[in-house]
Motif scaffolding. Structure first.
Motif, PDB file in Angstrom:
ATOM      1  N   LEU A  89       0.851  -1.182   0.000  1.00 57.23           N
ATOM      2  CA  LEU A  89       0.000   0.000   0.000  1.00 57.23           C
ATOM      3  C   LEU A  89       0.887   1.231   0.000  1.00 57.23           C
ATOM      4  CD1 LEU A  89      -2.923   1.220   0.438  1.00 57.23           C
ATOM      5  CD2 LEU A  89      -2.345   1.228   2.879  1.00 57.23           C
ATOM      6  N   PHE A  90       0.523   2.258  -0.793  1.00 55.96           N
ATOM      7  CA  PHE A  90       1.335   3.467  -0.785  1.00 55.96           C
ATOM      8  C   PHE A  90       0.485   4.711  -1.008  1.00 55.96           C
ATOM      9  CE2 PHE A  90       0.847   3.242  -5.332  1.00 55.96           C
ATOM     10  CZ  PHE A  90       1.015   4.546  -5.781  1.00 55.96           C
ATOM     11  N   THR A  91       1.070   5.836  -0.632  1.00 49.65           N
ATOM     12  CA  THR A  91       0.524   7.153  -0.967  1.00 49.65           C
ATOM     13  C   THR A  91       1.653   8.017  -1.513  1.00 49.65           C
ATOM     14  OG1 THR A  91       0.964   8.089   1.234  1.00 49.65           O
ATOM     15  CG2 THR A  91      -1.178   7.024   0.898  1.00 49.65           C
ATOM     16  N   TYR A  92       1.275   9.096  -2.162  1.00 52.34           N
ATOM     17  CA  TYR A  92       2.250  10.068  -2.650  1.00 52.34           C
ATOM     18  C   TYR A  92       1.583  11.424  -2.738  1.00 52.34           C
ATOM     19  CZ  TYR A  92       6.582  11.522  -4.892  1.00 52.34           C
ATOM     20  OH  TYR A  92       7.796  12.117  -5.138  1.00 52.34           O
ATOM     21  N   TRP A  93       2.400  12.478  -2.637  1.00 54.40           N
ATOM     22  CA  TRP A  93       1.894  13.823  -2.905  1.00 54.40           C
ATOM     23  C   TRP A  93       3.026  14.699  -3.428  1.00 54.40           C
ATOM     24  CZ3 TRP A  93       3.613  18.411  -0.615  1.00 54.40           C
ATOM     25  CH2 TRP A  93       4.458  18.268   0.502  1.00 54.40           C
ATOM     26  N   THR A 119       9.017  18.969  -3.688  1.00 57.86           N
ATOM     27  CA  THR A 119       8.063  18.725  -2.608  1.00 57.86           C
ATOM     28  C   THR A 119       7.488  17.319  -2.707  1.00 57.86           C
ATOM     29  OG1 THR A 119       6.167  19.536  -3.896  1.00 57.86           O
ATOM     30  CG2 THR A 119       7.379  21.151  -2.576  1.00 57.86           C
ATOM     31  N   GLY A 120       7.055  16.827  -1.549  1.00 55.68           N
ATOM     32  CA  GLY A 120       6.332  15.575  -1.511  1.00 55.68           C
ATOM     33  C   GLY A 120       7.195  14.334  -1.467  1.00 55.68           C
ATOM     34  N   CYS A 121       6.531  13.176  -1.297  1.00 55.85           N
ATOM     35  CA  CYS A 121       7.237  11.913  -1.156  1.00 55.85           C
ATOM     36  C   CYS A 121       6.228  10.780  -1.082  1.00 55.85           C
ATOM     37  CB  CYS A 121       8.074  11.908   0.124  1.00 55.85           C
ATOM     38  SG  CYS A 121       7.062  12.108   1.619  1.00 55.85           S
ATOM     39  N   TYR A 122       6.761   9.563  -1.110  1.00 55.77           N
ATOM     40  CA  TYR A 122       5.967   8.389  -0.812  1.00 55.77           C
ATOM     41  C   TYR A 122       5.704   8.307   0.692  1.00 55.77           C
ATOM     42  CZ  TYR A 122       6.701   6.171  -5.411  1.00 55.77           C
ATOM     43  OH  TYR A 122       6.707   5.875  -6.744  1.00 55.77           O
ATOM     44  N   ASN A 123       4.521   7.832   1.023  1.00 61.42           N
ATOM     45  CA  ASN A 123       4.190   7.414   2.388  1.00 61.42           C
ATOM     46  C   ASN A 123       4.540   8.482   3.428  1.00 61.42           C
ATOM     47  OD1 ASN A 123       3.434   5.001   1.105  1.00 61.42           O
ATOM     48  ND2 ASN A 123       5.514   4.199   1.249  1.00 61.42           N
ATOM     49  N   LEU A 124       5.378   8.108   4.409  1.00 62.39           N
ATOM     50  CA  LEU A 124       5.759   9.059   5.460  1.00 62.39           C
ATOM     51  C   LEU A 124       7.250   9.379   5.400  1.00 62.39           C
ATOM     52  CD1 LEU A 124       3.739   7.545   8.464  1.00 62.39           C
ATOM     53  CD2 LEU A 124       3.005   9.267   6.822  1.00 62.39           C
ATOM     54  N   PHE A 125       7.821   9.336   4.185  1.00 63.87           N
ATOM     55  CA  PHE A 125       9.251   9.597   4.031  1.00 63.87           C
ATOM     56  C   PHE A 125       9.596  11.080   4.128  1.00 63.87           C
ATOM     57  CE2 PHE A 125       9.482   5.433   1.531  1.00 63.87           C
ATOM     58  CZ  PHE A 125      10.020   4.750   2.611  1.00 63.87           C
ATOM     59  N   CYS A 126       8.612  11.928   4.265  1.00 64.89           N
ATOM     60  CA  CYS A 126       8.855  13.355   4.476  1.00 64.89           C
ATOM     61  C   CYS A 126       7.694  13.891   5.297  1.00 64.89           C
ATOM     62  CB  CYS A 126       8.952  14.110   3.140  1.00 64.89           C
ATOM     63  SG  CYS A 126       7.417  14.130   2.185  1.00 64.89           S
ATOM     64  N   SER A 127       7.800  15.120   5.739  1.00 55.51           N
ATOM     65  CA  SER A 127       6.705  15.730   6.483  1.00 55.51           C
ATOM     66  C   SER A 127       5.620  16.185   5.516  1.00 55.51           C
ATOM     67  CB  SER A 127       7.224  16.910   7.308  1.00 55.51           C
ATOM     68  OG  SER A 127       7.875  17.845   6.475  1.00 55.51           O
ATOM     69  N   TRP A 174      -3.909  15.058   4.218  1.00 56.22           N
ATOM     70  CA  TRP A 174      -2.931  16.015   3.737  1.00 56.22           C
ATOM     71  C   TRP A 174      -3.461  17.417   4.049  1.00 56.22           C
ATOM     72  CZ3 TRP A 174      -4.359  11.713   0.848  1.00 56.22           C
ATOM     73  CH2 TRP A 174      -3.341  10.842   0.452  1.00 56.22           C
ATOM     74  N   PRO A 175      -2.781  18.191   4.891  1.00 51.10           N
ATOM     75  CA  PRO A 175      -3.260  19.549   5.185  1.00 51.10           C
ATOM     76  C   PRO A 175      -3.327  20.402   3.920  1.00 51.10           C
ATOM     77  CG  PRO A 175      -1.550  18.881   6.736  1.00 51.10           C
ATOM     78  CD  PRO A 175      -1.571  17.844   5.646  1.00 51.10           C
ATOM     79  N   SER A 176      -4.328  21.253   3.848  1.00 47.17           N
ATOM     80  CA  SER A 176      -4.567  22.030   2.631  1.00 47.17           C
ATOM     81  C   SER A 176      -3.415  22.969   2.293  1.00 47.17           C
ATOM     82  CB  SER A 176      -5.864  22.828   2.748  1.00 47.17           C
ATOM     83  OG  SER A 176      -5.792  23.729   3.841  1.00 47.17           O
ATOM     84  N   PHE A 177      -2.651  23.419   3.297  1.00 44.02           N
ATOM     85  CA  PHE A 177      -1.585  24.391   3.032  1.00 44.02           C
ATOM     86  C   PHE A 177      -0.451  23.805   2.191  1.00 44.02           C
ATOM     87  CE2 PHE A 177       0.354  22.402   6.783  1.00 44.02           C
ATOM     88  CZ  PHE A 177       1.682  22.313   6.389  1.00 44.02           C
TER      89      PHE A 177
END
Length: 394
Positions: free
Chosen positions: A215-219, A227-235, A289-292
Protein backbone atom coordinates in the motif's frame (compact mmCIF):
# COMPACT_ATOMS: atom_id res chain seq x y z
CA UNK A 1 52.59 11.73 -2.83
CA UNK A 2 51.36 14.83 -1.02
CA UNK A 3 48.78 15.44 -3.76
CA UNK A 4 47.54 11.86 -3.47
CA UNK A 5 47.27 12.21 0.31
CA UNK A 6 45.22 15.40 -0.05
CA UNK A 7 42.92 13.71 -2.56
CA UNK A 8 42.52 10.73 -0.24
CA UNK A 9 41.62 13.00 2.66
CA UNK A 10 39.10 14.86 0.50
CA UNK A 11 37.58 11.54 -0.58
CA UNK A 12 37.35 10.22 2.98
CA UNK A 13 35.84 13.51 4.11
CA UNK A 14 33.21 13.29 1.38
CA UNK A 15 32.42 9.67 2.27
CA UNK A 16 32.27 10.54 5.94
CA UNK A 17 29.97 13.49 5.47
CA UNK A 18 27.75 11.37 3.22
CA UNK A 19 27.59 8.71 5.90
CA UNK A 20 26.63 11.24 8.54
CA UNK A 21 24.00 12.64 6.18
CA UNK A 22 22.50 9.19 5.68
CA UNK A 23 22.60 8.43 9.42
CA UNK A 24 20.94 11.71 10.28
CA UNK A 25 18.28 11.19 7.64
CA UNK A 26 17.49 7.70 8.92
CA UNK A 27 17.33 8.97 12.48
CA UNK A 28 14.97 11.74 11.38
CA UNK A 29 12.66 9.21 9.70
CA UNK A 30 12.77 6.53 12.41
CA UNK A 31 11.08 8.16 15.36
CA UNK A 32 11.25 6.70 18.89
CA UNK A 33 8.87 3.74 19.11
CA UNK A 34 6.47 2.81 21.90
CA UNK A 35 6.47 -0.72 20.51
CA UNK A 36 8.08 -2.48 17.52
CA UNK A 37 6.62 -5.39 15.56
CA UNK A 38 8.63 -7.75 13.32
CA UNK A 39 6.63 -8.59 10.21
CA UNK A 40 6.88 -12.05 8.56
CA UNK A 41 8.27 -10.34 5.42
CA UNK A 42 11.23 -8.86 7.34
CA UNK A 43 9.82 -5.37 7.85
CA UNK A 44 9.92 -3.77 11.27
CA UNK A 45 6.84 -1.71 12.09
CA UNK A 46 7.46 0.94 14.75
CA UNK A 47 4.46 2.13 16.75
CA UNK A 48 5.25 5.83 17.13
CA UNK A 49 3.27 8.23 19.28
CA UNK A 50 0.92 10.10 16.98
CA UNK A 51 2.41 13.50 17.91
CA UNK A 52 5.97 12.39 17.00
CA UNK A 53 5.34 11.20 13.43
CA UNK A 54 7.41 12.72 10.57
CA UNK A 55 4.62 15.14 9.54
CA UNK A 56 5.42 17.33 12.50
CA UNK A 57 8.94 18.02 11.31
CA UNK A 58 7.27 20.53 8.96
CA UNK A 59 7.67 24.08 10.31
CA UNK A 60 4.04 24.91 9.49
CA UNK A 61 2.84 21.99 11.61
CA UNK A 62 4.71 22.76 14.82
CA UNK A 63 1.54 24.00 16.56
CA UNK A 64 -0.93 21.97 14.53
CA UNK A 65 -3.84 20.39 16.38
CA UNK A 66 -4.38 16.89 15.01
CA UNK A 67 -7.85 16.37 13.57
CA UNK A 68 -8.77 12.88 14.73
CA UNK A 69 -11.93 12.53 12.65
CA UNK A 70 -13.11 14.22 9.43
CA UNK A 71 -15.70 16.96 9.80
CA UNK A 72 -17.68 15.38 6.95
CA UNK A 73 -17.79 12.21 4.89
CA UNK A 74 -19.07 12.36 1.32
CA UNK A 75 -22.77 11.53 0.95
CA UNK A 76 -23.46 8.30 -0.93
CA UNK A 77 -20.47 6.55 0.62
CA UNK A 78 -22.42 3.64 2.05
CA UNK A 79 -24.53 2.79 -0.98
CA UNK A 80 -25.62 -0.55 -2.44
CA UNK A 81 -22.38 -0.86 -4.38
CA UNK A 82 -20.27 -0.57 -1.26
CA UNK A 83 -17.34 -2.98 -1.43
CA UNK A 84 -15.57 -4.07 1.72
CA UNK A 85 -11.81 -4.52 1.78
CA UNK A 86 -11.76 -6.02 5.26
CA UNK A 87 -10.61 -9.37 3.83
CA UNK A 88 -7.36 -7.60 2.95
CA UNK A 89 -4.85 -7.14 5.73
CA UNK A 90 -1.17 -6.34 6.07
CA UNK A 91 1.45 -8.99 6.81
CA UNK A 92 2.68 -7.33 10.00
CA UNK A 93 -0.75 -7.85 11.60
CA UNK A 94 0.19 -11.52 12.03
CA UNK A 95 2.60 -10.55 14.82
CA UNK A 96 0.78 -7.77 16.61
CA UNK A 97 -0.99 -4.41 16.49
CA UNK A 98 -0.08 -0.90 17.51
CA UNK A 99 -1.69 0.60 20.62
CA UNK A 100 -4.04 3.58 20.58
CA UNK A 101 -2.51 7.04 20.14
CA UNK A 102 0.31 5.59 18.04
CA UNK A 103 0.75 5.24 14.28
CA UNK A 104 2.51 2.28 12.59
CA UNK A 105 5.55 3.36 10.57
CA UNK A 106 7.66 0.99 8.48
CA UNK A 107 11.24 1.35 9.73
CA UNK A 108 13.69 2.75 7.17
CA UNK A 109 16.92 0.80 6.82
CA UNK A 110 20.29 2.13 5.75
CA UNK A 111 20.22 -0.02 2.61
CA UNK A 112 16.88 1.56 1.66
CA UNK A 113 18.48 4.98 1.50
CA UNK A 114 21.62 3.68 -0.22
CA UNK A 115 19.51 2.39 -3.13
CA UNK A 116 18.33 5.95 -3.86
CA UNK A 117 20.25 8.22 -6.23
CA UNK A 118 20.84 10.57 -3.28
CA UNK A 119 19.66 11.16 0.27
CA UNK A 120 17.69 14.14 -1.01
CA UNK A 121 15.82 12.04 -3.59
CA UNK A 122 15.10 9.10 -1.26
CA UNK A 123 11.38 8.36 -1.11
CA UNK A 124 10.59 10.59 -4.09
CA UNK A 125 9.59 9.93 -7.66
CA UNK A 126 12.01 10.94 -10.33
CA UNK A 127 11.32 14.31 -11.92
CA UNK A 128 9.20 13.80 -15.01
CA UNK A 129 8.51 15.77 -18.14
CA UNK A 130 4.76 15.44 -17.60
CA UNK A 131 2.28 15.82 -20.41
CA UNK A 132 -1.49 15.97 -20.48
CA UNK A 133 -2.79 12.53 -21.56
CA UNK A 134 -4.62 13.90 -24.59
CA UNK A 135 -1.56 15.79 -25.82
CA UNK A 136 1.12 13.27 -24.92
CA UNK A 137 3.01 11.92 -27.87
CA UNK A 138 4.40 8.42 -27.22
CA UNK A 139 7.91 9.40 -28.26
CA UNK A 140 7.93 12.22 -25.71
CA UNK A 141 6.39 10.19 -22.91
CA UNK A 142 8.72 7.25 -23.44
CA UNK A 143 11.71 9.50 -22.84
CA UNK A 144 10.79 9.49 -19.15
CA UNK A 145 10.41 5.71 -19.20
CA UNK A 146 6.95 5.87 -17.62
CA UNK A 147 4.03 4.17 -19.33
CA UNK A 148 0.38 4.16 -18.36
CA UNK A 149 -3.00 2.57 -18.95
CA UNK A 150 -5.50 4.92 -17.34
CA UNK A 151 -9.04 6.23 -17.31
CA UNK A 152 -9.64 9.87 -16.44
CA UNK A 153 -12.12 12.73 -16.16
CA UNK A 154 -11.47 16.45 -16.50
CA UNK A 155 -13.19 19.72 -17.23
CA UNK A 156 -14.85 20.36 -13.89
CA UNK A 157 -14.13 20.80 -10.21
CA UNK A 158 -13.56 17.58 -8.33
CA UNK A 159 -13.34 17.13 -4.58
CA UNK A 160 -12.31 13.51 -4.35
CA UNK A 161 -12.79 10.00 -5.70
CA UNK A 162 -13.55 6.47 -4.57
CA UNK A 163 -12.64 3.24 -6.34
CA UNK A 164 -12.12 -0.45 -5.68
CA UNK A 165 -8.96 -2.02 -7.11
CA UNK A 166 -8.04 -5.68 -7.17
CA UNK A 167 -4.55 -6.43 -5.91
CA UNK A 168 -1.85 -8.32 -7.81
CA UNK A 169 1.86 -9.00 -7.63
CA UNK A 170 3.22 -8.03 -11.07
CA UNK A 171 6.67 -9.25 -12.04
CA UNK A 172 9.39 -6.59 -12.30
CA UNK A 173 12.24 -7.06 -14.77
CA UNK A 174 14.82 -4.73 -13.18
CA UNK A 175 15.26 -3.30 -9.70
CA UNK A 176 15.03 0.28 -10.96
CA UNK A 177 11.59 -0.34 -12.48
CA UNK A 178 8.25 -0.44 -10.70
CA UNK A 179 4.61 -1.30 -11.34
CA UNK A 180 1.73 0.38 -9.58
CA UNK A 181 -2.03 0.77 -9.67
CA UNK A 182 -3.40 3.95 -8.19
CA UNK A 183 -5.69 6.93 -8.30
CA UNK A 184 -4.43 10.45 -9.00
CA UNK A 185 -6.11 13.68 -7.85
CA UNK A 186 -4.61 16.49 -9.91
CA UNK A 187 -4.64 20.27 -9.95
CA UNK A 188 -2.72 22.85 -11.96
CA UNK A 189 -0.97 22.32 -15.26
CA UNK A 190 1.22 19.45 -16.43
CA UNK A 191 4.24 21.70 -16.00
CA UNK A 192 6.25 22.87 -13.04
CA UNK A 193 3.28 23.57 -10.77
CA UNK A 194 1.32 20.30 -10.88
CA UNK A 195 -0.38 19.34 -7.58
CA UNK A 196 -1.00 15.62 -7.12
CA UNK A 197 -2.41 13.34 -4.41
CA UNK A 198 -1.98 9.62 -5.10
CA UNK A 199 -2.86 6.33 -3.42
CA UNK A 200 -2.87 2.67 -4.41
CA UNK A 201 -0.63 -0.39 -4.41
CA UNK A 202 2.83 -0.84 -5.90
CA UNK A 203 5.74 -3.22 -6.40
CA UNK A 204 9.01 -1.27 -6.24
CA UNK A 205 12.26 -3.16 -5.52
CA UNK A 206 14.26 0.08 -5.61
CA UNK A 207 12.14 1.72 -2.92
CA UNK A 208 11.46 -1.23 -0.61
CA UNK A 209 14.19 -3.75 -1.41
CA UNK A 210 11.83 -6.59 -2.38
CA UNK A 211 9.03 -7.55 -4.77
CA UNK A 212 6.13 -7.41 -2.31
CA UNK A 213 2.87 -5.66 -3.17
CA UNK A 214 2.53 -2.69 -0.85
CA UNK A 215 0.00 0.00 0.00
CA UNK A 216 1.34 3.47 -0.79
CA UNK A 217 0.52 7.15 -0.97
CA UNK A 218 2.25 10.07 -2.65
CA UNK A 219 1.89 13.82 -2.91
CA UNK A 220 3.61 16.73 -4.64
CA UNK A 221 2.84 20.41 -5.16
CA UNK A 222 5.50 21.14 -7.80
CA UNK A 223 5.40 18.28 -10.31
CA UNK A 224 7.69 15.97 -8.29
CA UNK A 225 10.57 18.46 -8.19
CA UNK A 226 11.26 19.38 -4.58
CA UNK A 227 8.06 18.72 -2.61
CA UNK A 228 6.33 15.58 -1.51
CA UNK A 229 7.24 11.91 -1.16
CA UNK A 230 5.97 8.39 -0.81
CA UNK A 231 4.19 7.41 2.39
CA UNK A 232 5.76 9.06 5.46
CA UNK A 233 9.25 9.60 4.03
CA UNK A 234 8.85 13.35 4.48
CA UNK A 235 6.71 15.73 6.48
CA UNK A 236 3.26 16.41 5.07
CA UNK A 237 0.70 13.62 5.41
CA UNK A 238 -0.69 13.35 8.95
CA UNK A 239 -1.60 9.78 9.88
CA UNK A 240 -4.25 9.11 12.54
CA UNK A 241 -4.84 5.35 12.12
CA UNK A 242 -3.05 2.84 14.36
CA UNK A 243 -4.18 -0.05 12.14
CA UNK A 244 -2.66 0.45 8.67
CA UNK A 245 1.01 1.15 7.85
CA UNK A 246 1.92 3.07 4.69
CA UNK A 247 4.38 1.07 2.59
CA UNK A 248 3.58 -2.23 4.32
CA UNK A 249 2.85 -5.43 2.42
CA UNK A 250 -0.73 -6.29 1.49
CA UNK A 251 -2.10 -9.81 1.91
CA UNK A 252 -3.66 -11.83 0.34
CA UNK A 253 -3.07 -11.20 -3.38
CA UNK A 254 -5.34 -12.07 -6.31
CA UNK A 255 -4.33 -15.07 -8.41
CA UNK A 256 -5.13 -15.73 -12.05
CA UNK A 257 -8.20 -17.92 -12.44
CA UNK A 258 -8.63 -18.07 -8.66
CA UNK A 259 -9.64 -15.88 -5.76
CA UNK A 260 -9.78 -12.13 -6.31
CA UNK A 261 -8.90 -9.67 -3.55
CA UNK A 262 -9.40 -5.95 -3.76
CA UNK A 263 -8.96 -2.77 -1.77
CA UNK A 264 -11.30 0.20 -1.62
CA UNK A 265 -9.79 3.68 -1.46
CA UNK A 266 -11.50 7.00 -0.89
CA UNK A 267 -9.83 10.41 -1.03
CA UNK A 268 -11.96 13.48 -0.41
CA UNK A 269 -11.66 17.13 0.55
CA UNK A 270 -13.20 18.07 3.87
CA UNK A 271 -15.46 21.04 3.00
CA UNK A 272 -15.00 22.56 6.47
CA UNK A 273 -11.27 22.22 7.21
CA UNK A 274 -10.06 21.96 3.61
CA UNK A 275 -7.83 18.94 4.29
CA UNK A 276 -7.67 16.00 1.85
CA UNK A 277 -8.56 12.77 3.69
CA UNK A 278 -7.68 9.17 2.86
CA UNK A 279 -9.81 6.17 3.81
CA UNK A 280 -8.97 2.49 3.32
CA UNK A 281 -11.95 0.14 3.14
CA UNK A 282 -15.12 0.83 5.10
CA UNK A 283 -13.71 1.84 8.45
CA UNK A 284 -10.03 2.82 8.31
CA UNK A 285 -9.66 6.59 8.00
CA UNK A 286 -5.88 6.74 7.63
CA UNK A 287 -5.20 10.47 7.84
CA UNK A 288 -5.04 13.66 5.82
CA UNK A 289 -2.93 16.02 3.74
CA UNK A 290 -3.26 19.55 5.19
CA UNK A 291 -4.57 22.03 2.63
CA UNK A 292 -1.58 24.39 3.03
CA UNK A 293 0.65 21.84 1.27
CA UNK A 294 -0.99 22.70 -2.04
CA UNK A 295 -1.76 25.66 -4.28
CA UNK A 296 -4.37 24.44 -6.78
CA UNK A 297 -5.62 21.57 -4.62
CA UNK A 298 -6.23 24.01 -1.79
CA UNK A 299 -9.40 24.72 -3.78
CA UNK A 300 -10.28 21.66 -5.87
CA UNK A 301 -8.94 19.18 -8.41
CA UNK A 302 -9.31 19.73 -12.14
CA UNK A 303 -8.62 16.14 -13.17
CA UNK A 304 -8.93 12.63 -11.71
CA UNK A 305 -7.06 9.61 -13.05
CA UNK A 306 -7.24 5.91 -12.23
CA UNK A 307 -5.10 3.09 -13.56
CA UNK A 308 -1.67 1.56 -13.88
CA UNK A 309 1.85 2.88 -14.38
CA UNK A 310 5.16 1.12 -14.99
CA UNK A 311 8.74 2.17 -15.58
CA UNK A 312 10.19 0.93 -18.85
CA UNK A 313 13.97 1.26 -18.64
CA UNK A 314 14.28 -0.03 -22.23
CA UNK A 315 17.30 -2.14 -21.27
CA UNK A 316 19.21 -3.43 -24.28
CA UNK A 317 16.92 -1.51 -26.60
CA UNK A 318 13.99 -3.79 -25.81
CA UNK A 319 10.73 -2.97 -24.05
CA UNK A 320 10.64 -4.15 -20.45
CA UNK A 321 8.82 -7.33 -19.45
CA UNK A 322 7.66 -5.60 -16.26
CA UNK A 323 3.98 -6.39 -15.90
CA UNK A 324 1.16 -3.94 -15.24
CA UNK A 325 -1.68 -5.16 -13.02
CA UNK A 326 -2.02 -8.91 -13.41
CA UNK A 327 0.25 -8.95 -16.46
CA UNK A 328 -2.68 -9.84 -18.72
CA UNK A 329 -4.60 -7.65 -21.16
CA UNK A 330 -8.10 -6.27 -20.41
CA UNK A 331 -9.85 -8.67 -22.78
CA UNK A 332 -8.93 -11.59 -20.51
CA UNK A 333 -11.69 -10.34 -18.17
CA UNK A 334 -12.64 -11.12 -14.61
CA UNK A 335 -10.40 -13.46 -12.66
CA UNK A 336 -7.43 -12.79 -14.93
CA UNK A 337 -7.22 -9.09 -15.85
CA UNK A 338 -6.84 -6.35 -13.25
CA UNK A 339 -9.67 -3.89 -12.70
CA UNK A 340 -10.95 -0.73 -11.08
CA UNK A 341 -14.66 -0.84 -10.24
CA UNK A 342 -17.39 1.20 -8.54
CA UNK A 343 -15.57 4.37 -9.58
CA UNK A 344 -17.09 7.58 -8.21
CA UNK A 345 -16.10 11.23 -7.89
CA UNK A 346 -16.96 13.74 -5.17
CA UNK A 347 -18.78 16.83 -6.42
CA UNK A 348 -18.99 20.38 -5.04
CA UNK A 349 -21.91 19.35 -2.79
CA UNK A 350 -19.81 16.60 -1.17
CA UNK A 351 -21.76 13.87 -2.95
CA UNK A 352 -20.27 10.75 -4.50
CA UNK A 353 -21.43 10.57 -8.12
CA UNK A 354 -20.62 8.43 -11.18
CA UNK A 355 -17.92 10.07 -13.32
CA UNK A 356 -19.13 11.78 -16.51
CA UNK A 357 -17.25 11.66 -19.80
CA UNK A 358 -14.57 9.20 -18.67
CA UNK A 359 -11.78 8.89 -21.25
CA UNK A 360 -8.86 6.50 -21.55
CA UNK A 361 -5.18 6.82 -22.41
CA UNK A 362 -2.21 4.54 -23.00
CA UNK A 363 1.07 5.20 -24.77
CA UNK A 364 1.37 1.74 -26.32
CA UNK A 365 -1.82 -0.32 -26.24
CA UNK A 366 0.06 -3.34 -27.61
CA UNK A 367 2.12 -3.34 -24.38
CA UNK A 368 -0.49 -2.19 -21.81
CA UNK A 369 -4.15 -1.44 -22.54
CA UNK A 370 -7.37 -0.22 -20.91
CA UNK A 371 -11.06 -0.90 -21.62
CA UNK A 372 -13.93 0.87 -19.81
CA UNK A 373 -17.51 -0.26 -19.15
CA UNK A 374 -20.65 0.26 -17.04
CA UNK A 375 -22.70 -2.40 -15.24
CA UNK A 376 -25.32 -2.62 -12.52
CA UNK A 377 -23.08 -4.14 -9.84
CA UNK A 378 -19.81 -2.52 -10.77
CA UNK A 379 -21.02 0.91 -11.86
CA UNK A 380 -18.27 2.59 -13.87
CA UNK A 381 -15.33 0.22 -14.20
CA UNK A 382 -12.41 -0.71 -16.42
CA UNK A 383 -9.99 -3.54 -17.00
CA UNK A 384 -6.37 -2.59 -17.65
CA UNK A 385 -2.81 -3.88 -17.76
CA UNK A 386 -0.57 -6.08 -19.84
CA UNK A 387 2.69 -8.03 -20.00
CA UNK A 388 4.96 -5.39 -21.45
CA UNK A 389 7.26 -6.96 -24.04
CA UNK A 390 5.46 -9.50 -26.24
CA UNK A 391 5.45 -10.31 -30.00
CA UNK A 392 3.38 -7.15 -30.65
CA UNK A 393 5.40 -5.01 -28.25
CA UNK A 394 9.09 -5.63 -29.06
Amino acid sequence: MAVKLVLLLVFLSAVGSGGVSISRHIKRLNKPAVKSIKSPDGDVIDCVHISLQPAFDHPFLKDHTIQMIPSFHPDGLYDVNKVSSESISQLWHANGRCPENTVPIRRTKREDVLRASSVKRFGRKKQLNLKHPMSAEPDLVNQSGHQHAIAYVEGGKYYGTKATINVWNPQIQQHNEFSLSQLWILGGTFGQDLNSIEAGWQVSPDLYGDNNTRLFTYWTSDAYQATGCYNLFCSGFIQISSEIAMGASISPISNSGGSQYDISLLVWKDPKEGHWWLQFGDKYVLGYWPSFLFSYLADSASMIEWGGEVVNSDAGGQHTTTQMGSGLFPEDGFGKASYFRNIQVVDESNNLKPPKGMGTFTEQSNCYDVQIGISGDWGHYFYYGGPGRNPNCP
